[in-house]
Design a protein around this motif. Structure first.
Motif, PDB file in Angstrom:
ATOM      1  N   PRO A  73       0.835  -1.198   0.000  1.00 12.67           N
ATOM      2  CA  PRO A  73       0.000   0.000   0.000  1.00 12.67           C
ATOM      3  C   PRO A  73       0.873   1.252   0.000  1.00 12.67           C
ATOM      4  N   HIS A  74       0.318   2.313  -0.528  1.00 15.92           N
ATOM      5  CA  HIS A  74       1.044   3.578  -0.562  1.00 15.92           C
ATOM      6  C   HIS A  74       1.081   4.180   0.842  1.00 15.92           C
ATOM      7  N   PRO A  75       2.072   5.017   1.118  1.00 15.28           N
ATOM      8  CA  PRO A  75       2.098   5.676   2.435  1.00 15.28           C
ATOM      9  C   PRO A  75       0.871   6.574   2.583  1.00 15.28           C
ATOM     10  N   PRO A  76       0.341   6.687   3.790  1.00 18.58           N
ATOM     11  CA  PRO A  76      -0.861   7.512   3.974  1.00 18.58           C
ATOM     12  C   PRO A  76      -0.594   8.979   3.635  1.00 18.58           C
ATOM     13  N   THR A  77      -1.555   9.583   2.986  1.00 21.43           N
ATOM     14  CA  THR A  77      -1.486  11.006   2.677  1.00 21.43           C
ATOM     15  C   THR A  77      -2.168  11.789   3.798  1.00 21.43           C
ATOM     16  N   GLU A  78      -2.079  13.103   3.733  1.00 20.77           N
ATOM     17  CA  GLU A  78      -2.786  13.932   4.714  1.00 20.77           C
ATOM     18  C   GLU A  78      -4.283  13.636   4.661  1.00 20.77           C
ATOM     19  N   GLN A  79      -4.826  13.425   3.457  1.00 18.97           N
ATOM     20  CA  GLN A  79      -6.247  13.122   3.319  1.00 18.97           C
ATOM     21  C   GLN A  79      -6.590  11.783   3.978  1.00 18.97           C
ATOM     22  N   ALA A 122      -9.156  11.363   6.989  1.00 18.85           N
ATOM     23  CA  ALA A 122     -10.274  10.427   6.822  1.00 18.85           C
ATOM     24  C   ALA A 122     -10.312   9.440   7.991  1.00 18.85           C
ATOM     25  N   SER A 123      -9.152   8.998   8.438  1.00 17.45           N
ATOM     26  CA  SER A 123      -9.104   8.085   9.578  1.00 17.45           C
ATOM     27  C   SER A 123      -9.637   8.771  10.841  1.00 17.45           C
ATOM     28  N   LEU A 124      -9.273  10.029  11.038  1.00 16.12           N
ATOM     29  CA  LEU A 124      -9.790  10.778  12.194  1.00 16.12           C
ATOM     30  C   LEU A 124     -11.304  10.934  12.110  1.00 16.12           C
ATOM     31  N   ASN A 125     -11.817  11.138  10.899  1.00 15.67           N
ATOM     32  CA  ASN A 125     -13.273  11.232  10.717  1.00 15.67           C
ATOM     33  C   ASN A 125     -13.955   9.906  11.048  1.00 15.67           C
ATOM     34  N   ARG A 126     -13.309   8.795  10.699  1.00 19.31           N
ATOM     35  CA  ARG A 126     -13.882   7.477  11.026  1.00 19.31           C
ATOM     36  C   ARG A 126     -13.916   7.261  12.539  1.00 19.31           C
ATOM     37  N   VAL A 127     -12.865   7.716  13.232  1.00 23.56           N
ATOM     38  CA  VAL A 127     -12.849   7.592  14.699  1.00 23.56           C
ATOM     39  C   VAL A 127     -13.986   8.428  15.285  1.00 23.56           C
ATOM     40  N   ASN A 128     -14.185   9.615  14.762  1.00 25.78           N
ATOM     41  CA  ASN A 128     -15.278  10.468  15.234  1.00 25.78           C
ATOM     42  C   ASN A 128     -16.627   9.788  15.014  1.00 25.78           C
ATOM     43  N   ALA A 129     -16.793   9.152  13.872  1.00 26.90           N
ATOM     44  CA  ALA A 129     -18.044   8.425  13.595  1.00 26.90           C
ATOM     45  C   ALA A 129     -18.210   7.249  14.562  1.00 26.90           C
ATOM     46  N   ARG A 145      -7.606  17.344  16.822  1.00 33.00           N
ATOM     47  CA  ARG A 145      -7.288  18.739  16.509  1.00 33.00           C
ATOM     48  C   ARG A 145      -5.769  18.944  16.462  1.00 33.00           C
ATOM     49  N   THR A 146      -5.067  18.365  17.414  1.00 35.54           N
ATOM     50  CA  THR A 146      -3.608  18.498  17.437  1.00 35.54           C
ATOM     51  C   THR A 146      -2.985  17.838  16.218  1.00 35.54           C
ATOM     52  N   ILE A 147      -3.487  16.664  15.848  1.00 36.25           N
ATOM     53  CA  ILE A 147      -2.972  15.989  14.655  1.00 36.25           C
ATOM     54  C   ILE A 147      -3.230  16.840  13.414  1.00 36.25           C
ATOM     55  N   ALA A 148      -4.429  17.378  13.289  1.00 34.10           N
ATOM     56  CA  ALA A 148      -4.758  18.217  12.127  1.00 34.10           C
ATOM     57  C   ALA A 148      -3.861  19.452  12.072  1.00 34.10           C
ATOM     58  N   ASP A 149      -3.552  20.033  13.233  1.00 34.71           N
ATOM     59  CA  ASP A 149      -2.662  21.189  13.272  1.00 34.71           C
ATOM     60  C   ASP A 149      -1.222  20.811  12.940  1.00 34.71           C
ATOM     61  N   THR A 150      -0.848  19.579  13.245  1.00 32.21           N
ATOM     62  CA  THR A 150       0.525  19.121  13.031  1.00 32.21           C
ATOM     63  C   THR A 150       0.775  18.688  11.595  1.00 32.21           C
ATOM     64  N   LEU A 151      -0.221  18.137  10.946  1.00 24.70           N
ATOM     65  CA  LEU A 151      -0.032  17.574   9.600  1.00 24.70           C
ATOM     66  C   LEU A 151       0.694  18.503   8.628  1.00 24.70           C
ATOM     67  N   PRO A 152       0.296  19.773   8.504  1.00 25.16           N
ATOM     68  CA  PRO A 152       1.008  20.628   7.535  1.00 25.16           C
ATOM     69  C   PRO A 152       2.467  20.882   7.934  1.00 25.16           C
ATOM     70  N   ARG A 153       2.810  20.676   9.188  1.00 21.53           N
ATOM     71  CA  ARG A 153       4.157  20.958   9.670  1.00 21.53           C
ATOM     72  C   ARG A 153       5.067  19.730   9.653  1.00 21.53           C
ATOM     73  N   ILE A 154       4.494  18.574   9.390  1.00 17.75           N
ATOM     74  CA  ILE A 154       5.304  17.347   9.388  1.00 17.75           C
ATOM     75  C   ILE A 154       6.430  17.457   8.371  1.00 17.75           C
ATOM     76  N   ARG A 155       6.187  18.144   7.291  1.00 14.96           N
ATOM     77  CA  ARG A 155       7.219  18.283   6.264  1.00 14.96           C
ATOM     78  C   ARG A 155       8.486  18.904   6.844  1.00 14.96           C
ATOM     79  N   VAL A 188       1.125   9.951  12.051  1.00 14.13           N
ATOM     80  CA  VAL A 188       0.332   9.136  11.123  1.00 14.13           C
ATOM     81  C   VAL A 188      -0.164   7.865  11.813  1.00 14.13           C
ATOM     82  N   ALA A 189       0.711   7.199  12.547  1.00 14.09           N
ATOM     83  CA  ALA A 189       0.317   5.953  13.224  1.00 14.09           C
ATOM     84  C   ALA A 189      -0.743   6.221  14.293  1.00 14.09           C
TER      85      ALA A 189
END
Length: 171
Positions: free
Chosen positions: A22-28, A32-39, A59-69, A82-83
């Motif tokens: 499988p390809h490495p997970p993208t930000e999307q 999407a995984s966080l949305n599934r946990v919320n559901a 929220r912290t993960i979403a704030d961190t994602l753009p900075r992972i680079r 990601v994990a």
């Protein structure tokens, strides 16, 4: 034929054991995984103490994602973010939600701790770890700002001494 092969055939997967990785997970994928946990929380009627902690982590993960680079995509911190979103958080919440609510919230399973208490401890650990990673990512951005300021100071002089004496527009 093993159980895995039988299951793959039942689901319509390829017969051979060699499949593409499988390809490495993208930000999307992470979001999407966080949305599934919320559901899962909504469908499982999770208690507010769990929902609040999961929302904070998400929220912290979403704030961190753009900075992972800035930390490096292959970094330990990037992997942990990601994990957490795709594995650690969904597995912890899912294990708790599969239990009967009354039993999970009242019966001790680990010494005196109930399943709810164990889950809250796990969520607190994940939240603290994600906070540390976000801080590290922000510090990396701040260090880049400082380095750029040092470059500008070396190139043009400091702002406190008025900078270079540029005579724009005069011959």
């Amino acid at each position: 034929m093993g159980l895995r092969d039988w299951w793959r055939r039942r689901r319509g997967g390829p017969d051979d054991a060699v499949t593409s990785s499988p390809h490495p997970p993208t930000e999307q994928d992470v979001l999407a995984s966080l949305n599934r946990v919320n559901a899962m929380l909504t469908e499982g009627n999770a208690p507010p103490v769990v929902t609040a902690r999961v929302v904070r982590i998400a929220r912290t993960i979403a704030d961190t994602l753009p900075r992972i680079r800035n930390l490096g995509l292959g970094s330990q911190e990037g992997y942990s973010v990601v994990a957490t979103a795709t594995t650690y958080l969904p597995e912890a919440v899912g294990a708790y939600l599969r239990l009967p609510r009354d039993w999970a919230d009242t019966r001790p399973i680990d010494g005196y701790k109930t399943s709810l208490m164990v889950l809250v401890e796990q969520l607190e650990l994940l939240a603290a770890t994600m906070d540390k990673i976000l801080d590290a990512a922000n510090r990396a951005d701040a260090q880049a700002l400082i380095a750029h300021g040092m470059f500008l100071d070396a190139k043009f002089g400091s702002a406190s001494d008025g900078g270079p004496d540029l005579q724009l527009g005069t011959p």
